[in-house]
Design a protein around this motif. Structure first.
Motif, PDB file in Angstrom:
ATOM      1  N   PRO A   1       0.749  -1.262   0.217  1.00  0.00           N
ATOM      2  CA  PRO A   1      -0.320   0.577   0.099  1.00  0.00           C
ATOM      3  C   PRO A   1       0.667   1.079   0.068  1.00  0.00           C
ATOM      4  CG  PRO A   1      -0.037  -0.319   2.386  1.00  0.00           C
ATOM      5  CD  PRO A   1       0.958  -1.531   1.512  1.00  0.00           C
ATOM      6  N   GLY A   2       2.641   1.241   0.288  1.00  0.00           N
ATOM      7  CA  GLY A   2       3.237   2.499   0.064  1.00  0.00           C
ATOM      8  C   GLY A   2       4.358   1.875   0.150  1.00  0.00           C
ATOM      9  N   SER A   3       5.247   3.064  -0.545  1.00  0.00           N
ATOM     10  CA  SER A   3       6.284   2.008  -1.028  1.00  0.00           C
ATOM     11  C   SER A   3       7.406   2.836   0.861  1.00  0.00           C
ATOM     12  CB  SER A   3       7.501   2.907  -2.049  1.00  0.00           C
ATOM     13  OG  SER A   3       8.887   2.342  -2.110  1.00  0.00           O
ATOM     14  N   GLU A   4       7.049   3.267   1.525  1.00  0.00           N
ATOM     15  CA  GLU A   4       7.952   3.822   2.399  1.00  0.00           C
ATOM     16  C   GLU A   4       7.290   3.036   3.615  1.00  0.00           C
ATOM     17  OE1 GLU A   4       3.742   7.330   2.312  1.00  0.00           O
ATOM     18  OE2 GLU A   4       5.364   4.942   1.190  1.00  0.00           O
ATOM     19  N   PHE A   5       6.883   2.275   3.728  1.00  0.00           N
ATOM     20  CA  PHE A   5       6.770   0.772   5.304  1.00  0.00           C
ATOM     21  C   PHE A   5       7.033  -0.194   4.909  1.00  0.00           C
ATOM     22  CE2 PHE A   5       3.015   4.219   4.252  1.00  0.00           C
ATOM     23  CZ  PHE A   5       2.982   5.004   5.478  1.00  0.00           C
TER      24      PHE A   5
ATOM     25  N   TRP B   1      12.547  -0.906   2.088  1.00  0.00           N
ATOM     26  CA  TRP B   1      12.664   0.055   2.808  1.00  0.00           C
ATOM     27  C   TRP B   1      13.580   0.335   3.167  1.00  0.00           C
ATOM     28  CZ3 TRP B   1      10.257   1.136   7.846  1.00  0.00           C
ATOM     29  CH2 TRP B   1       9.749   1.809   8.450  1.00  0.00           C
ATOM     30  N   ILE B   2      14.027   1.849   3.574  1.00  0.00           N
ATOM     31  CA  ILE B   2      15.134   2.208   4.659  1.00  0.00           C
ATOM     32  C   ILE B   2      14.623   3.033   5.168  1.00  0.00           C
ATOM     33  CG2 ILE B   2      17.603   2.958   4.676  1.00  0.00           C
ATOM     34  CD1 ILE B   2      17.286   0.527   3.437  1.00  0.00           C
ATOM     35  N   GLY B   3      14.307   4.147   4.873  1.00  0.00           N
ATOM     36  CA  GLY B   3      13.527   5.375   5.109  1.00  0.00           C
ATOM     37  C   GLY B   3      14.187   5.630   5.999  1.00  0.00           C
ATOM     38  N   HIS B   4      15.666   6.105   6.129  1.00  0.00           N
ATOM     39  CA  HIS B   4      16.322   7.288   7.246  1.00  0.00           C
ATOM     40  C   HIS B   4      15.968   8.331   6.945  1.00  0.00           C
ATOM     41  CE1 HIS B   4      18.824   8.914  10.079  1.00  0.00           C
ATOM     42  NE2 HIS B   4      19.393   9.444   9.345  1.00  0.00           N
TER      43      HIS B   4
ATOM     44  N   GLY C   1      27.371  -0.329  19.302  1.00  0.00           N
ATOM     45  CA  GLY C   1      25.767  -1.485  18.784  1.00  0.00           C
ATOM     46  C   GLY C   1      24.585  -1.136  18.326  1.00  0.00           C
ATOM     47  N   ARG C   2      24.770  -0.360  17.578  1.00  0.00           N
ATOM     48  CA  ARG C   2      23.983   0.285  16.768  1.00  0.00           C
ATOM     49  C   ARG C   2      23.739  -0.696  14.558  1.00  0.00           C
ATOM     50  NH1 ARG C   2      21.835   6.584  15.977  1.00  0.00           N
ATOM     51  NH2 ARG C   2      21.398   7.132  18.745  1.00  0.00           N
ATOM     52  N   ALA C   3      25.223  -0.888  15.393  1.00  0.00           N
ATOM     53  CA  ALA C   3      25.476  -1.978  14.205  1.00  0.00           C
ATOM     54  C   ALA C   3      25.331  -3.356  14.304  1.00  0.00           C
ATOM     55  CB  ALA C   3      26.738  -1.587  13.365  1.00  0.00           C
ATOM     56  N   GLY C   4      24.566  -3.667  14.870  1.00  0.00           N
ATOM     57  CA  GLY C   4      24.433  -5.202  15.171  1.00  0.00           C
ATOM     58  C   GLY C   4      23.024  -5.611  15.314  1.00  0.00           C
ATOM     59  N   ASP C   5      21.734  -4.922  14.871  1.00  0.00           N
ATOM     60  CA  ASP C   5      20.939  -4.484  16.117  1.00  0.00           C
ATOM     61  C   ASP C   5      19.039  -4.928  14.428  1.00  0.00           C
ATOM     62  OD1 ASP C   5      20.560  -2.364  14.562  1.00  0.00           O
ATOM     63  OD2 ASP C   5      19.855  -0.738  15.856  1.00  0.00           O
ATOM     64  N   GLU C   6      20.039  -5.709  13.221  1.00  0.00           N
ATOM     65  CA  GLU C   6      19.299  -5.464  12.606  1.00  0.00           C
ATOM     66  C   GLU C   6      18.195  -4.558  11.678  1.00  0.00           C
ATOM     67  OE1 GLU C   6      18.760  -8.881  10.359  1.00  0.00           O
ATOM     68  OE2 GLU C   6      20.924  -8.556  10.714  1.00  0.00           O
ATOM     69  N   ASP C   7      18.482  -3.437  11.591  1.00  0.00           N
ATOM     70  CA  ASP C   7      17.413  -2.424  11.820  1.00  0.00           C
ATOM     71  C   ASP C   7      18.240  -1.290  10.455  1.00  0.00           C
ATOM     72  OD1 ASP C   7      15.814  -0.101  11.558  1.00  0.00           O
ATOM     73  OD2 ASP C   7      15.763  -0.055  13.922  1.00  0.00           O
ATOM     74  N   PRO C   8      18.199  -1.275   9.346  1.00  0.00           N
ATOM     75  CA  PRO C   8      18.794  -0.277   8.262  1.00  0.00           C
ATOM     76  C   PRO C   8      18.341   1.098   8.862  1.00  0.00           C
ATOM     77  CG  PRO C   8      16.026  -1.094   7.436  1.00  0.00           C
ATOM     78  CD  PRO C   8      16.545  -1.482   8.640  1.00  0.00           C
ATOM     79  N   ARG C   9      17.722   1.648   9.808  1.00  0.00           N
ATOM     80  CA  ARG C   9      17.713   2.907  10.048  1.00  0.00           C
ATOM     81  C   ARG C   9      18.315   3.640  11.411  1.00  0.00           C
ATOM     82  NH1 ARG C   9      13.453   0.606   7.337  1.00  0.00           N
ATOM     83  NH2 ARG C   9      12.993  -0.729   9.807  1.00  0.00           N
TER      84      ARG C   9
END
Length: 604
Positions: free
Chosen positions: A253-257, A313-316, A386-394
């Motif tokens: 329904p939307g590319s930003e989700f 989606w990356i979205g940062h 630690g942010r580089a191991g949380d499986e979150d690209p944002r």
């Protein structure tokens, strides 16, 4: 000892033959271009979206949004950027591409007449004009939807798709709107011109009131008031014909989700009427590292296997900061079309023959890096290692300076067998453009048993290119407790890494089978709540479902950490179709392996 030495020598001698890469991963490892369309506070970022992938004379060609060229692959593993001989657009957005066996036709999205290109030698980059100026759509108007008359269509074609049927007739489909449907019409290319053989005809529209996965927002949770149009977008048409059936696909329904997905309507004629497929969505991945898979293309490989591509989606930096993903797909004999996103951003085998069971393409290499301790040579502000191991690209680590020699070190918590690694770079206040001469990536990945003596696991090799999502399959398994990134160069303004991902296996047992699985259909038929008993030692779970007990093709990947520490766990699935029965099951995974699937239960 002699026998052991002889065996070791034999294995080492065989290593070069085993060094050929046989896996790939999502997001796709290509040199994504810097975006100039949306620059916030002077910062730009790498992005890729809306892939149109076609097979042409045994090779594969990927066209996408804002790329200033395209990519070529002969194996669906390595992709090489091709600089075109002409590119008469400001850059193309959401292109249509089609190979008729002799040439590739390339059409950009447009709101006013532009050119359509073609090439019979795409490997060289030589492009020619097929149509120098596309004529306006018949009945095109700028009227609001409520004032439009039958036969009138909004400006376009935006998000077009091209299709040449077996009888040689050409068709075009298009549309990107939360109000208007997808349109289609027959066309003809003749004497350097394009002719419409009819007005644009509505093909299909969304119905989020019945199709849960078409609802807007994260996990389809955005609401809208009575009498107001849904904010959900339907876009990205693509046509595939298999077994006499015409599958007209769309993204919603939307590319930003995280819930961006591909769906389809089916017909026995290229211009319909089309029927909604009750087993939608076709491709869906709301969980994991590479979330989202909407607005893409469907194509076969050289062995008769199918793939469905899309936009993750990356979205940062902006909601439309994105990447490309490709998933194996299948057309069942009863007509169901589905893509496998189970462990969809973990290493996947690229088949060398025909594959019947898509689950067999999962390499079985488990994620070893989730939430592992990380240290860095330097850190900028709050952007901690630690942010580089949380499986979150944002979220990401940023070094204090973008200079050679900076390091990011991960402790895997014990000696592990490492099979593959992926380094995902982030763009933090980059302010760069794709034509800058220093836009390339160089680094080395090292392993250690004790954190003091290091050996090289992998490194970037010539020719130089940018690798925002660099992936390395090791030529042979390596034993390591520590993995270290050693920086060489990145063209961004800052050295920023969103995730250092390590794949392989740990000693031990796979988790037990999840028990006490129940699926409760909510009052709103678009939703169901799945509950199960927590499994000791599980790192995460896959909730799997489908409209048939023996075909659980949908997956939502979840982390045990995010589900909480209770004995009973639950997840609401909001992607169902009203009036369609569903079956559910759950599997658990850890760093050693995956459990057997739980008992399959109906949603009651």
């Amino acid at each position: 000892m002699r026998r052991a030495a002889l065996l070791t020598a034999t294995l080492l001698a065989a290593a070069p033959a085993a060094a050929q890469q046989r896996t790939t991963i999502n997001p796709v490892d290509i040199d994504y271009r810097y975006n100039f369309e949306q620059i916030n506070d002077g910062a730009s970022y790498r992005t890729g979206a809306d892939p149109a992938i076609v097979r042409h004379k045994g090779a594969f060609y990927m066209f996408q949004t804002l790329a200033d060229g395209y990519w070529r692959s002969t194996d669906l593993i390595q992709w090489r950027f091709v600089t075109p001989s002409r590119w008469p657009f400001d850059s193309i957005v959401a292109p249509a591409a089609w190979s008729d066996g002799e040439k590739i036709v390339l059409q950009p999205s447009m709101m006013e007449p532009e050119a359509i290109l073609s090439t019979s030698t795409p490997e060289t980059g030589k492009l020619d004009f097929l149509v120098r100026r596309m004529p306006p759509l018949p009945g095109m108007t700028n009227k609001p939807a409520e004032e439009m008359k039958p036969g009138e269509v909004p400006p376009g074609p935006w998000d077009p798709a091209l299709f040449k049927d077996d009888d040689g007739r050409w068709y075009m489909y298009w549309g990107s709107s939360n109000v208007f449907p997808l349109y289609g019409t027959e066309i003809e290319f003749r004497d350097g011109r394009l002719f419409y053989k009819g007005a644009g005809k509505p093909m299909l529209g969304m119905d989020p009131s019945r199709h849960g996965w078409e609802r807007f927002g994260q996990d389809h949770c955005a609401c809208w008031g009575p009498g107001k149009p849904s904010p959900s977008y339907m876009e990205g048409a693509w046509m595939t014909k298999v077994g006499g059936r015409y599958y007209l696909q769309y993204g919603a329904p939307g590319s930003e989700f995280n819930a961006y997905a591909n769906g389809t309507y089916v017909s026995d004629k290229p211009l319909g009427p089309f029927t909604y497929a009750p087993w939608n969505p076709v491709a869906y991945r709301p969980g994991g590292f590479a979330e989202g898979v909407g607005h893409g293309s469907t194509f076969p490989d050289n062995h008769g296997n199918w793939y469905n591509s899309g936009t993750s989606w990356i979205g940062h930096n902006w909601g439309m900061e994105r990447r490309i993903v490709v998933y194996p797909a299948r057309f069942e004999q009863d007509g169901q079309f589905h893509a496998s996103t189970r462990f969809g951003d973990w290493p996947r085998l690229v088949p060398s023959g025909t594959v019947q069971d898509l689950d067999t393409l999962f390499a079985g290499w488990m994620l070893l890096s989730y939430r592992k301790p990380l240290t860095a040579s330097s850190t900028l502000g709050e952007f901690a290692p630690g942010r580089a191991g949380d499986e979150d690209p944002r979220t990401f680590w940023v070094a204090a300076a973008n200079r050679a020699g900076e390091t990011l070190t991960m402790d895997l918590g014990g000696v592990r067998t490492v099979r593959a690694l992926q380094v995902n770079f982030a763009d933090y206040k980059s302010g760069r453009f794709a034509d800058a001469p220093d836009i390339f990536t160089e680094f080395e990945l090292q392993g250690s048993l004790d954190g003091r003596s290091w050996t090289t696991l992998a490194k970037t090799e010539p020719p130089r290119r940018d690798r925002p999502n660099a992936y390395f399959e090791l030529p042979s398994p390596a034993r390591a407790r520590f993995v270290r990134y050693v920086h060489g160069h990145v063209g961004a303004a800052h050295l920023a890494i969103s995730d250092l991902r390590v794949f392989g296996s740990a000693n031990g047992r796979a988790p037990a089978v999840p028990g006490s699985v129940r699926a409760i259909r909510d009052t709103d038929q678009r939703d169901a709540t799945v509950r199960w008993a927590a499994v000791p030692g599980a790192v995460g779970y896959n909730v799997r479902w489908g409209h048939r007990r023996d075909r659980l093709v949908q997956t939502y990947q979840l982390w045990a950490y995010e589900l909480g520490g209770g004995r009973s766990l639950e997840k609401q699935i909001r992607a169902l179709n009203s009036g369609v029965p569903y079956w559910f099951a759950v599997e658990a995974f850890n760093e050693t392996g995956v459990s057997r699937m739980s008992k399959v239960v109906p949603a009651r």
